[in-house]
Design a protein around this motif. Structure first.
Motif: not given
Length: 183
Positions: A68, A72, A123, A161, A165
């Motif tokens: 994650i 980001r 998440q 995913c 998204s």
């Protein structure tokens, strides 16, 4: 490179591209349709980090945190900033103009910070759980001599995913979905 590609890449990733020469409704519409492909550029590094972390035995939670974080870093936390602004605006007032003014400031208030923490926890938790379920299902299969494909399948699942998204951007930009401001 077309304006549509530059808009999609420049908005959704950290890929350095020249600004679009013109942004029209059509350019923006096509850019949103290209968003899943731009998302693939984010998904691959995040999937690789998840796979490598799981393969090294770091555990699903640590692997998910690192994946994650890679995601980001790849999108400059752009969507998180918008989430914080929205949460702060919704918590600011029932007055539309006041809420929009709060959303325009660069500050993150308590509602925005809370929303950020909760979304990042969800998440990470989802990526860790997905990894655990996939690896657990593979372990239950029991073929001792087989290649350990659990981390690969988990990484590909998380990558999917991410791409899906980004496909939701086209849905959010359909006609009939009003913008907060006309400008």
């Amino acid at each position: 490179m077309s304006d549509q590609w530059r808009l999609a890449l420049g908005t959704l990733t950290t890929v350095p591209v020249r600004a679009p020469s013109e942004v029209t409704r059509r350019t923006a519409g096509v850019a949103m349709l290209l968003a899943p492909m731009a998302g693939l550029l984010l998904a691959v590094p995040a999937g690789f980090v998840l796979w490598a972390s799981l393969s090294l035995g770091l555990g699903s939670v640590v692997a998910a945190v690192l994946a994650i974080a890679a995601l980001r870093l790849g999108d400059r936390a752009l969507h998180l900033d918008g989430l914080a602004d929205t949460a702060d605006g919704l918590a600011a007032s029932y007055d539309r103009e006041r809420a929009l003014a709060v959303m325009r400031t660069g500050d993150t208030g308590p509602a925005g910070a809370t929303a950020l923490v909760l979304v990042l926890l969800v998440q990470v938790g989802a990526a860790a759980r997905l990894s655990d379920v996939i690896i657990g299902a593979e372990s239950a299969g029991g073929d001792v001599g087989a290649l350990d494909s659990g981390p690969v399948v988990a990484a590909v699942s998380v990558m999917g995913c991410v791409v899906v998204s980004r496909a939701m951007l086209a849905v959010a930009c359909l006609r009939g979905v009003p913008s907060a401001r006309p400008d």
